[in-house]
Structure formats: C-alpha cells, structure tokens
Design an enzyme around this catalytic site. Sequence first.
Site, short mmCIF file in Angstrom:
data_model
loop_
_atom_site.label_atom_id
_atom_site.label_comp_id
_atom_site.label_asym_id
_atom_site.label_seq_id
_atom_site.Cartn_x
_atom_site.Cartn_y
_atom_site.Cartn_z
N GLU A 99 0.37 -8.91 1.94
CA GLU A 99 0.14 -7.49 1.72
C GLU A 99 -0.23 -7.29 0.27
O GLU A 99 0.54 -7.63 -0.63
CB GLU A 99 1.41 -6.68 2.01
CG GLU A 99 1.73 -6.61 3.48
CD GLU A 99 3.17 -6.26 3.67
OE1 GLU A 99 3.59 -5.22 3.14
OE2 GLU A 99 3.87 -7.04 4.31
N ASP A 113 9.41 3.33 -3.29
CA ASP A 113 9.66 2.03 -3.91
C ASP A 113 10.75 2.07 -4.97
O ASP A 113 10.89 3.03 -5.71
CB ASP A 113 8.37 1.50 -4.52
CG ASP A 113 7.40 1.06 -3.44
OD1 ASP A 113 7.78 0.20 -2.63
OD2 ASP A 113 6.29 1.60 -3.38
#
Lengths: 408, 260
Positions: free
Chosen positions: B46, B57
């Site tokens: 990814e 995140d």
Amino acid sequence: MTVKTDTNPTEVIRKQNIPDERGYYGNFGGAYIPEMLYPNVEELRSNYLQVIESADFRKDFELLLRDYVGRPTPLYYAGNLSETYGAKIYLKREDLCHTGAHKLNSVVGQALIAKHLGKKNIIAETGAGQHGVASATVCALLKIPCTVFMGSKDIVRQQPNVLRMKMLGAKVVAVESGSKTLKDATNEAIRHWINHPDDTYYLIGSTIGPHPYPDLVARLQSVISEEIKTQLMKQEGKNAPDYVLACAGGGSNAAGAFFHFIGNEKTRLIGTEAAGEGVDSGLTAATIYSGTPGIIHGCKTLLMQTPDGQVMEAHSVSAGLDYPGIGPLHAHLHATGLAEYLPVTDTEALEAAQMLSRAEGIIPALETAHAVAALSKLKFKPDDIVVICLSGRGEKDLQTYQQYFQKI
Amino acid sequence: MNALQNLFQNKKQNLLSLFFTAGYPQLDSTAGIIAASQKAGIDFLEVGMPYSDPLADGPVIQQSSTLAIANGMTIEILFRQLETLKGKTSIPLLLMGYLNPVLQYGTERFMGKAAACGASGLILPDLPIHEYREEYQTLFEKYNLSPVFLITPHTSDERIKLIDELSNAFIYVVSSAATTGKQQDFGLTQQEYFQRLKSMNLKNPLIGGFGIHNRQTLQQAWQNLDGAICGSAFLKKLAEAPDARKAVEELKKDLGLMVE
C-alpha cells in the site's frame, strides 16, 4: 424558544438554512469520515432531530438557556454607534451569556444530547478557549468528565481561558501537531474519539465537521436570530433587520444570527472573515475569499489549500477565527448569494475593538471585533436597522489588545 | 482481473502486505522500498499518499506524512515515480490516501493515471459508501481498480455484508477501534471480532491492519484472517535503517519471519 424547523414561514427559507438528509447544503456538507467514526456519527445523525424536538429536551434546554445561560440576551440599541455610522445599530449581546460568548447555547444543547445518548465522557476542541470554557462549564454542571484539545500556540495566547477550564475541572490537552491551533486541535479531538468510541461524545464547537454537526450546531444557535426577531418586533415594530453582521471562523454565531433571516430578501446577511495580515498576504484566515472547494474535518466546504489538496495553515490575530475552513452552510450561502462575506484584517479588528470600547463601553472579543469592523466598510441609510451579533466579550484578549496599543 | 485480484486467486492465506508513506524518508525512496519489498517476498504494497490532516492515523504515519510533504511529495511526483517502475516490478500496488488530494487532482484523471501506473486498487478511507456507489463505482470499474473498504469491530453485520458486496479484492479489517499504530497486542475482544467475521463467510479475503508489529500480532492475524498489513512498524524501521532492504529485513525479524 424552539429548535424546530417547521416554525420557518416558508418552504423556500427552510430549504436554505437546513441541509438535506445526507447533510448537504447545495454542494457543501456531507460526512467524509473513516469507518472508525461511522457508528458514532451515524448514532448522532439518526437521533439528533428526534432528541432536540422532543418535549423533554426542550423543557431542559429552555430552562437552562433562561436561568443558566441568561437568555434572552438583550438587543441593545447602540446610540453612540448609531450616530457615528448613520443607521440604527443594535448589538445582540451574546457577550452577556454566562462564560462570555454565544458558545454556551450549543454546548448546553449538545451536552443534553450526550446525556440522552448515554455518553459518559465529553471531548471538545477549542481555538480561543471560549468553546472549551463553555464545555468545561456545562460538564461541571452535568457532572460529565470533560477533555478539551487546544493547540499549544493558542494555549499561550489565551491563558485566562486555559485557567478557567482547569478551575472548572476539565482536562486540557496541549496539541503539538501541525499548526498547533484550532485545525490540529480538531484533528486530535477526532483521533481521541476514534480511540474511545464507546462512551465518548464529541462536542464540536462550530458549524463544522461531518453531518449532522453543522446542522445541529446551527439549530442550537438559531435561538440568537429567533430572539432578534421577537425583540425587533417589540423595539422597532419590524420582524427583520436590514443588516445582520457577524464574524465567521467556523461560523456558529453567524449561523445562529442569520438562521431565521436566511432567504429573507429584506435582510442583508454579512459575515466577516479574519483576513489576518491581508487577504493576499499569505497570512490569512479568509476562507471564503481565498479558499477553494474541498474536504476538511469531514465535510465538503471551502478551505484554504495548496493545489495538491494539502490544507494550509490559517493566520489570524484572533484564535477563534484562525481556521482554514468554514462551515458548509456559509459556503452555500456564499455560493448562492444569500449572504456576503467581507475580509477584515487584524489591524482593522483591533481598531474596531478600541472603537467599540470607547463608543459604547463594551470591550468585545477579538473575534467579535471583526464583525464590528464591517461598520466602516458599509454604507447605510439613516433608517436602516443594523444588528451586530456581539458574539463574545474581550477579557480573554486584553493581553493582545495591550500589546497592540503599546506598539502603535 | 488486476494484479491484486490475481494474487488472491493464487494465495489464500498468510498474506503479508506493507504500507509506506510515499516521499518518506526521502522524496525518492519509493522505488527502493518497492524493490526491497518484492525481493523479500512481501505479497502486496500500500503506497500512502501523504496528507496534511490524516484524521485516522496515529503519530507515526502523521509524522511520516508531514515529512513527505516537506520533502515535496505530491500525487503528480508519485505517479512519475511509479511510471518509471512499470514493467520492472510485479508486486501488486494499492494507493491509499484521503479523499481531498484526489478531488483536487481530479477524480477521473487520478484513476486513469493510477491505473496507467499499474495500481490495482485504491483505499480512500473517508470516501462515503453511498457516494462510492453513486459517483465512483463506474470509474473504478472503467479503470479496473479495486475499491478497498475498512471495517472495525463496531461495523454492523449488515454494513459488512454491503461492503463485501461492493469489494472485489479484499476487505481491510481494522483490528480495533483505534488510529493506526496504537495497539500493543490483540486481546479477547479482537479474537471474538475475528471469529465473528470468519463465521460470516464473506466472499472477499480479510486482511487485518492496525497494530501488526511483532510475531504475536502477526500470527494472531494470520490464524484468524487471510493476511495482515503492517504500516506504522514498517515506517519506524524505514526511519532507523540505512536502506529499504535493511528496513524490510529488520521488520521481518520483528514479525518472526525467516530472513534470507
């Protein structure tokens, strides 16, 4: 007092001040959130209208607004200002709300919703600290633990409010990431929510964020324009002013002051944005003026961004307006011409704060001073009725005022 | 069928994927990381497109994003880097990032370029599902890109079934309610969640992410799911190691895997 939408006189108005069921005001709004936030946001979305329209909620909400917040706030005829600017100028005294700003209206409502949803903790972001203080206040009252995320840069420039939050028993988390202001305080609050989804209510301070927050906050703040309507009728025999002026960072006091006049052709709605050192200086927070459509904090709106879609840092002397986005309702009102937005620089706001203090004996918050500054940018007719939403008081900004007036 | 779908046809278990932020630690680290990963037998990658406000995140990916942006990484530069690798690498690639930079690039232009650069799919965590169905699905199909959606322990069965319906490569299983890089280890709740997913007999492979950083978390993911994605732990290795090859090697050691 009501938060129902069916009190609006026409279907046309109704469609412009509330979003569709997915949270869109025209092209702006929506809920652009990662899956981790989906259940919480969905829980709120599927409950908020039912809760705020319920008899139980309205009873509690109205009682707290009256006896705790101190509503209705006066609509004060400012004689000296009126003489200077050649119009009938009224100040909607949100600065007289408990804790010193309009923020408490929405906080009381949202904290009641949090209780209704069975949430055990409340988190909030804050820029100037007004929303943080309001959240800490209501959480003390309702005995809900409160955590406030605040940029470390704002902690320095808004010390009095940090001390108030702590005295009220809230935990203040200093945010060191990114711009260290409101934008990143919001990011950290969202991240905390992702990590504590089960029992936490995120109490957003402005008409920003994923649907239903912009609509929820606008409805809770709409008490401002509702009172203006009633008070004007009593004081002037009219149910709408010719102008409403309000400052807009995320845009909650402006949303509340505009709400019932949106779509009313008689009233010019004017939002003032923080232009910082000037709209073309690169140090600005004038989102409508220099922003482009995109996504920030879960909604599609206008924001200041690079051509690559990175969110830019905003700049304003006023911590409460130091935000690179604006609520989707305002992006829509701008796009449709239903409201106008004027940029006001740091200097213009500081001078307006001084002017209002001397003219009426009212020291406004720096954010609010941006709305006051619009007076000298507009041309009025003598019988124009102008309402300025005096969203907050200026004690928290005395240090900034002192520094500025010492320099010049 | 794209390269990623092809991979899942041929390998059904113990898959390992790595996530890295493009432009980190250096602007031109991309090629080295891809080559090293392929050489080390990583199944797919990814490629994170850095964003200024990565809401989902934790600190590690945030910091890598900030640095990557400061290094000058943009979607345009990333596409140029990937173009030069086309034909030279075979490891399936996905692009992962937030929606706003994609919108600014132009959605269809972005998808066309992504496909031309050899990407097999996209992970856009803040793209709402209803909007995917109404505005994006036909574009994904047109460019043969697989959409990958996230699910968490709080995602309802009904929603998981809908996501399974819309997916054609794999489902990204977020191991717990958390931002990236947060968990120390998988407790009983996670195990129950994994079991619940298993019992649903979904048509897509389940790949677990968020918190894979040692032998135990990897093995638990592999026992319960079809594969695992490792992000924050890999970024830490990239920051410490002298080069990408060494970083992948160090990570594999931590994960309890054989290093050649």
